[in-house]
Design an enzyme around this catalytic site. Structure first.
Site, PDB file in Angstrom:
ATOM      1  N   ARG A 243      -5.987 -65.475  -4.304  1.00  0.00           N
ATOM      2  CA  ARG A 243      -6.445 -64.699  -5.456  1.00  0.00           C
ATOM      3  C   ARG A 243      -7.951 -64.636  -5.441  1.00  0.00           C
ATOM      4  O   ARG A 243      -8.612 -65.601  -5.014  1.00  0.00           O
ATOM      5  CB  ARG A 243      -6.024 -65.367  -6.782  1.00  0.00           C
ATOM      6  CG  ARG A 243      -4.615 -65.063  -7.258  1.00  0.00           C
ATOM      7  CD  ARG A 243      -4.451 -63.607  -7.704  1.00  0.00           C
ATOM      8  NE  ARG A 243      -3.106 -63.333  -8.182  1.00  0.00           N
ATOM      9  CZ  ARG A 243      -2.063 -63.004  -7.423  1.00  0.00           C
ATOM     10  NH1 ARG A 243      -2.213 -62.895  -6.116  1.00  0.00           N
ATOM     11  NH2 ARG A 243      -0.885 -62.767  -7.958  1.00  0.00           N
ATOM     12  N   GLU A 272     -11.308 -57.641  -8.573  1.00  0.00           N
ATOM     13  CA  GLU A 272     -10.720 -56.491  -7.884  1.00  0.00           C
ATOM     14  C   GLU A 272     -10.026 -55.544  -8.876  1.00  0.00           C
ATOM     15  O   GLU A 272      -9.574 -55.980  -9.932  1.00  0.00           O
ATOM     16  CB  GLU A 272      -9.710 -56.982  -6.821  1.00  0.00           C
ATOM     17  CG  GLU A 272      -8.505 -57.701  -7.407  1.00  0.00           C
ATOM     18  CD  GLU A 272      -7.559 -58.227  -6.319  1.00  0.00           C
ATOM     19  OE1 GLU A 272      -8.007 -58.873  -5.357  1.00  0.00           O
ATOM     20  OE2 GLU A 272      -6.352 -57.988  -6.475  1.00  0.00           O
ATOM     21  N   HIS A 290      -5.616 -56.119  -1.147  1.00  0.00           N
ATOM     22  CA  HIS A 290      -4.535 -56.900  -1.767  1.00  0.00           C
ATOM     23  C   HIS A 290      -3.149 -56.373  -1.359  1.00  0.00           C
ATOM     24  O   HIS A 290      -2.368 -55.899  -2.194  1.00  0.00           O
ATOM     25  CB  HIS A 290      -4.679 -56.900  -3.304  1.00  0.00           C
ATOM     26  CG  HIS A 290      -3.965 -58.047  -3.962  1.00  0.00           C
ATOM     27  ND1 HIS A 290      -4.402 -58.638  -5.125  1.00  0.00           N
ATOM     28  CD2 HIS A 290      -2.833 -58.710  -3.624  1.00  0.00           C
ATOM     29  CE1 HIS A 290      -3.578 -59.617  -5.471  1.00  0.00           C
ATOM     30  NE2 HIS A 290      -2.609 -59.672  -4.564  1.00  0.00           N
TER      31      HIS A 290
HETATM   32  C1  GLV Z   1       0.626 -60.970  -4.890  1.00  0.00           C
HETATM   33  O1  GLV Z   1      -0.537 -61.226  -4.884  1.00  0.00           O
HETATM   34  C2  GLV Z   1       1.621 -61.796  -5.513  1.00  0.00           C
HETATM   35  O2  GLV Z   1       1.260 -62.754  -6.209  1.00  0.00           O
HETATM   36  O3  GLV Z   1       2.806 -61.513  -5.340  1.00  0.00           O
END
Ligand code: GLV
Length: 336
Positions: A243, A272, A290
């Site tokens: 994250r 982000e 991401h």
């Molecule tokens: C993506 O970042 C998730 O947490 O599934």
């Protein structure tokens, strides 16, 4: 057909049409196929009258949203991470919170490994060079990076995805794998994934390639900042698929510019989809938006699991079932 009215739900972002179709077999669905990103206030407003919500990692659900919607019984996140949820607030409000573990583990581990490899072998930097038309001759040291095979893989955070990355490194690439996690894995799990627990300082000092796979919590904010980067080898790479906020992006950009570590691979960013502009101006970083879990099959499985959680809790009138993958089971008394 049942005479009782069907529960209403909000699907807060665009989703696979067949998942909406499935949900429509059970619920009155307000969708958002236009894929507008709702502010917290707008999300709270659209949840009015809804018994359930299908959310993604960008949808913040906290005490304020829950208090504004006393009819809400479940919020199903299509993500394994759930730092967008205030779980104590869910418990206080008596609302189920769910996520989508397991179904994304292998695809996310594939991506983490690929990003680490792309970073070590300078794939983005060399592709940009080629696209700029600068490739005129072979050179002995052109984009020479660092080996992945046989090197030391460091993993910070050792849940399901961390273990899947460790397996790849140990069994596939002959890497020495060290990890740090609050709780140590049982000895037989450590042996099967080929990983050894070390303290955080040792992890930082030993890793040739450090991969971050830990959840984002207040305690983990900037747990990789200037002081931690300073403990890494100057030849090391850092990959973050966890994250934004776990890494101090400004400190990282400065370290990359000054070559205090060799390179970084980043799939997640503080704030982000906005990015620290300093990251865009350093060459030795691979940047992706991401997408670590983004294979078609895995995203379908995540959406299906989120839908199944809603159906389990709301789909059988009067039966008040448990969700498949709850985050707060046993922590609260569900709203009636
Ligand atoms: C993506 O970042 C998730 O947490 O599934």
């Amino acid at each position: 057909m049942s005479s009782s009215p069907r529960p209403a739900i909000l699907v807060a972002r665009a989703v696979f049409p067949e998942i909406l179709e499935l949900l429509r077999q059970h619920f009155e669905v307000e969708d958002n196929q236009a894929d507008t990103v709702f502010s917290k206030q707008e999300l709270a407003r659209r949840l009015q009258g809804k018994a359930g919500a299908f959310t993604t990692g960008g949808d913040r659900v906290d005490a304020e949203v829950l208090a504004a919607n006393p009819q809400l019984r479940i919020v199903a996140n299509m993500a394994v991470g759930y730092n967008n949820f205030d779980i104590p607030a869910f418990n206080a409000a008596g609302v189920w919170a769910t996520n989508t573990p397991d179904v994304l583990t292998e695809s996310t581990a594939d991506f983490g490994f690929a990003l680490m490899m792309a970073t070590a072998r300078r794939m983005a930097e060399s592709e940009h060079f080629l696209r700029r038309g600068e490739w005129t001759k072979w050179a002995y040291d052109m984009f020479a990076g660092s080996d992945v095979h046989g090197s030391t893989l460091g993993i910070l955070g050792m849940g399901r995805i961390g273990q899947a990355i460790a397996r790849r490194g140990h069994h596939g690439f002959g890497m020495k794998v060290v990890y740090h996690n609050r709780s140590r894995l049982p000895a037989e799990t450590e042996a099967s994934v080929g990983a050894t627990w070390v303290d955080k300082a040792t992890l930082l000092a030993q890793a040739d390639h450090l991969v971050l796979v830990l959840p984002y919590t207040p305690e983990n904010h900037h747990c990789i900042a200037a002081a931690e980067i300073a403990q890494m080898k100057p030849t090391a790479t850092l990959t973050n698929i966890a994250r934004g906020g776990i890494v101090d992006d400004a400190a990282l950009a400065e370290a990359l510019r000054e070559r205090r570590i060799a390179a970084a691979g980043l799939d997640v960013f503080e704030g982000e989809p906005a990015l620290n502009p300093a990251l865009l101006s350093v060459p030795n970083v691979v940047l992706t938006p991401h997408i670590a879990s983004a294979t078609v099959a895995t995203r379908r499985a995540m959406a299906r699991l989120a839908a199944d959680n809603l159906i389990a809790v709301l789909g059988a009138p009067g039966q008040g079932g448990q969700p498949l993958t709850p985050l707060n089971a046993g922590q609260f008394t569900p709203r009636a």
